[in-house]
Every structure is written in C-alpha cells, then in structure tokens.
Design an enzyme around this catalytic site. Sequence first.
Site, mmCIF file in Angstrom:
data_model
loop_
_atom_site.group_PDB
_atom_site.id
_atom_site.type_symbol
_atom_site.label_atom_id
_atom_site.label_comp_id
_atom_site.label_asym_id
_atom_site.label_seq_id
_atom_site.Cartn_x
_atom_site.Cartn_y
_atom_site.Cartn_z
ATOM 1 N N ASP A 154 -2.826 1.257 -9.359
ATOM 2 C CA ASP A 154 -3.922 0.475 -9.930
ATOM 3 C C ASP A 154 -3.752 0.503 -11.459
ATOM 4 O O ASP A 154 -2.963 -0.254 -12.002
ATOM 5 C CB ASP A 154 -5.231 1.113 -9.450
ATOM 6 C CG ASP A 154 -6.468 0.303 -9.799
ATOM 7 O OD1 ASP A 154 -6.335 -0.874 -10.134
ATOM 8 O OD2 ASP A 154 -7.584 0.857 -9.725
ATOM 9 N N PHE A 211 -11.117 -3.874 -4.334
ATOM 10 C CA PHE A 211 -11.034 -2.524 -3.790
ATOM 11 C C PHE A 211 -10.717 -2.618 -2.303
ATOM 12 O O PHE A 211 -11.446 -3.244 -1.541
ATOM 13 C CB PHE A 211 -12.331 -1.745 -4.021
ATOM 14 C CG PHE A 211 -12.152 -0.279 -3.764
ATOM 15 C CD1 PHE A 211 -11.654 0.551 -4.759
ATOM 16 C CD2 PHE A 211 -12.432 0.263 -2.519
ATOM 17 C CE1 PHE A 211 -11.444 1.901 -4.522
ATOM 18 C CE2 PHE A 211 -12.224 1.609 -2.276
ATOM 19 C CZ PHE A 211 -11.731 2.433 -3.277
ATOM 20 N N ARG A 269 -9.810 5.548 6.260
ATOM 21 C CA ARG A 269 -8.372 5.826 6.167
ATOM 22 C C ARG A 269 -7.655 5.498 7.481
ATOM 23 O O ARG A 269 -6.451 5.254 7.501
ATOM 24 C CB ARG A 269 -8.130 7.310 5.857
ATOM 25 C CG ARG A 269 -8.541 7.731 4.457
ATOM 26 C CD ARG A 269 -7.965 9.105 4.162
ATOM 27 N NE ARG A 269 -8.608 9.764 3.037
ATOM 28 C CZ ARG A 269 -8.249 9.609 1.763
ATOM 29 N NH1 ARG A 269 -7.263 8.800 1.459
ATOM 30 N NH2 ARG A 269 -8.864 10.259 0.812
ATOM 31 N N LYS A 297 -4.141 12.061 -1.078
ATOM 32 C CA LYS A 297 -4.168 11.947 0.365
ATOM 33 C C LYS A 297 -3.705 10.581 0.858
ATOM 34 O O LYS A 297 -3.216 10.435 1.961
ATOM 35 C CB LYS A 297 -5.600 12.186 0.873
ATOM 36 C CG LYS A 297 -6.200 13.516 0.573
ATOM 37 C CD LYS A 297 -7.653 13.496 1.092
ATOM 38 C CE LYS A 297 -8.400 14.729 0.624
ATOM 39 N NZ LYS A 297 -9.827 14.641 1.013
ATOM 40 N N GLY A 298 -3.933 9.553 0.020
ATOM 41 C CA GLY A 298 -3.855 8.177 0.481
ATOM 42 C C GLY A 298 -2.557 7.723 1.124
ATOM 43 O O GLY A 298 -2.561 6.805 1.932
ATOM 44 N N LYS A 301 -1.761 -3.287 -7.715
ATOM 45 C CA LYS A 301 -2.762 -4.171 -8.335
ATOM 46 C C LYS A 301 -2.375 -4.328 -9.797
ATOM 47 O O LYS A 301 -2.929 -3.646 -10.667
ATOM 48 C CB LYS A 301 -4.156 -3.520 -8.241
ATOM 49 C CG LYS A 301 -4.790 -3.597 -6.875
ATOM 50 C CD LYS A 301 -6.296 -3.362 -6.944
ATOM 51 C CE LYS A 301 -6.653 -1.923 -6.723
ATOM 52 N NZ LYS A 301 -8.081 -1.684 -6.479
ATOM 53 N N ASP A 323 -8.916 5.301 1.351
ATOM 54 C CA ASP A 323 -10.320 5.533 1.689
ATOM 55 C C ASP A 323 -11.255 4.760 0.777
ATOM 56 O O ASP A 323 -10.897 4.342 -0.320
ATOM 57 C CB ASP A 323 -10.657 7.030 1.642
ATOM 58 C CG ASP A 323 -10.636 7.599 0.233
ATOM 59 O OD1 ASP A 323 -9.857 7.103 -0.613
ATOM 60 O OD2 ASP A 323 -11.397 8.540 -0.039
ATOM 61 N N GLU A 339 3.728 6.439 -2.818
ATOM 62 C CA GLU A 339 2.354 6.277 -3.299
ATOM 63 C C GLU A 339 1.652 5.181 -2.491
ATOM 64 O O GLU A 339 2.295 4.226 -2.048
ATOM 65 C CB GLU A 339 2.402 5.943 -4.805
ATOM 66 C CG GLU A 339 1.074 5.736 -5.484
ATOM 67 C CD GLU A 339 0.151 6.936 -5.477
ATOM 68 O OE1 GLU A 339 -0.220 7.382 -4.375
ATOM 69 O OE2 GLU A 339 -0.228 7.417 -6.556
ATOM 70 N N ASP A 340 0.364 5.320 -2.302
ATOM 71 C CA ASP A 340 -0.375 4.304 -1.542
ATOM 72 C C ASP A 340 -0.624 3.047 -2.366
ATOM 73 O O ASP A 340 -0.308 1.943 -1.953
ATOM 74 C CB ASP A 340 -1.701 4.879 -1.000
ATOM 75 C CG ASP A 340 -2.573 5.502 -2.082
ATOM 76 O OD1 ASP A 340 -2.146 5.581 -3.255
ATOM 77 O OD2 ASP A 340 -3.703 5.926 -1.763
HETATM 78 P P1 IMP Z 1 -4.642 4.583 -10.668
HETATM 79 O O1 IMP Z 1 -4.449 5.916 -11.296
HETATM 80 O O2 IMP Z 1 -5.747 3.788 -11.318
HETATM 81 O O3 IMP Z 1 -3.345 3.790 -10.570
HETATM 82 O O4 IMP Z 1 -5.194 4.819 -9.199
HETATM 83 C C1 IMP Z 1 -4.367 5.213 -8.189
HETATM 84 C C2 IMP Z 1 -5.121 5.920 -7.114
HETATM 85 O O5 IMP Z 1 -6.479 5.479 -7.015
HETATM 86 C C3 IMP Z 1 -4.483 5.620 -5.781
HETATM 87 O O6 IMP Z 1 -3.521 6.583 -5.450
HETATM 88 C C4 IMP Z 1 -5.678 5.624 -4.841
HETATM 89 O O7 IMP Z 1 -5.906 6.930 -4.362
HETATM 90 C C5 IMP Z 1 -6.837 5.193 -5.695
HETATM 91 N N1 IMP Z 1 -7.105 3.750 -5.576
HETATM 92 C C6 IMP Z 1 -6.852 2.774 -6.481
HETATM 93 N N2 IMP Z 1 -7.253 1.571 -6.051
HETATM 94 C C7 IMP Z 1 -7.746 1.781 -4.816
HETATM 95 C C8 IMP Z 1 -8.304 0.900 -3.821
HETATM 96 O O8 IMP Z 1 -8.410 -0.333 -3.956
HETATM 97 N N3 IMP Z 1 -8.709 1.511 -2.664
HETATM 98 C C9 IMP Z 1 -8.614 2.852 -2.448
HETATM 99 N N4 IMP Z 1 -8.094 3.697 -3.347
HETATM 100 C C10 IMP Z 1 -7.664 3.166 -4.521
#
Ligand code: IMP
Length: 168
Positions: free
Chosen positions: A97, A146, A160, A37-38, A125, A153, A93-94
């Site tokens: 991480d 975070f 959001r 959703k992000g 990040k 969210d 992508e939002d």
């Molecule tokens: P990853 O798989 O660890 O790279 O996480 C990616 C997803 O986790 C993103 O698309 C977000 O939906 C969520 N996410 C990661 N870090 C944050 C944050 O700091 N705030 C909110 N959502 C996050």
Amino acid sequence: MKPLIPAEVIQARIAELGAELDTLYGDDEVVVVPVLKGSFVFAADLVRAMRCNVTVDFIGASSYGESTKSSGEVRLTLDSSVSLMGKQVLLVEDIVDTGLTLAYIQKFIKSRSPAGLRTVALLDKPARRVAPVELFRVLFRIPDRFVVGYGLDGPGGLYRNLPFVAVL
Ligand code: IMP
C-alpha cells in the site's frame, strides 16, 4: 461479499508465478519468507506451486493495529528463526500500500546479508505509495480500495478465510 478477484483467477496467476520461480532458481535452495499475518494463504499456495528446493521461514510485521488505516509505524512482531546469510530469499507479501511495511522489512532482511532478495506481492495499490520498494512480481494491481480475503483481514481481524479478494 462480491469477489473483486475470484479464487480461480488467483490460482491461475500463482501457477504461472510458481513455474517462473522454478526456472529462475533452478537447483538453488530458496528460503521463502512470508510476512505474517496477511500473506499466509498466498504463501501456502505459492510454495505448493513451486517444485524447486524450498524452505520456509516466517517474519511478522504490523503497521495497522486494529484499524484499516496505516499508522505509518511498523513493528516487527516475529523475527526469522534461521540464518539468511548467503541464502536466496523470496519475500512473500500480501499487499503493498504505502510501501512503508515492505521498505522496513526489505531493509531488515538485507542487513542479514542474503545472497539474493526478491519480493513477490499478491496485490499492489500503487496510488498510495510513499516509500519506494523493489518488487520482483505483483500478481494484481488494484485501485485504492480497502480489500479483504485470501489472507487479508478487515476490522477485528475478520475475513482472512475468504478464498477470493473482495472490497470491504
Ligand atoms: P503499507 O505499509 O501501507 O504498504 O501496508 C501494508 C500492510 O497493510 C499490508 O501488509 C497489509 O497487512 C495492510 N494492508 C494494506 N492495505 C490493505 C487492505 O486493503 N486490506 C487489508 N490489509 C491491508
């Protein structure tokens, strides 16, 4: 909540990215694929900063559940509804991480044989990266905090709707 990245700063970078993508894609059609959703807020502003031939199709992924810690297990919650074969795909992508979500989605899209795949992310990040991912552009690199707002969210699915990015 105090902005980490103010709304005007986000909008200025999106305008630059939109212009860059216009030059890049020229007359080609590009299928913009926001990852729900992000990224819905970022994608909505980005497509309006683009003047090239754009269509939009969503996919959904979830790796966090209701918590602020990645479960490491990615679930596809929505599949694209159009064929991506032979198309120029722009994945939106939002935040990247660990990279686990994006790596999973990029592999999934590549299996649909697009003519080209580029990924743009609002936030990165890099400190927490586990899975290597290909990123065409990242608008902002941020420390390992975070963040919420501008589509992202926090616990309970809140924040959001903030027009800026803030540290929770
Ligand atoms: P990853 O798989 O660890 O790279 O996480 C990616 C997803 O986790 C993103 O698309 C977000 O939906 C969520 N996410 C990661 N870090 C944050 C944050 O700091 N705030 C909110 N959502 C996050």
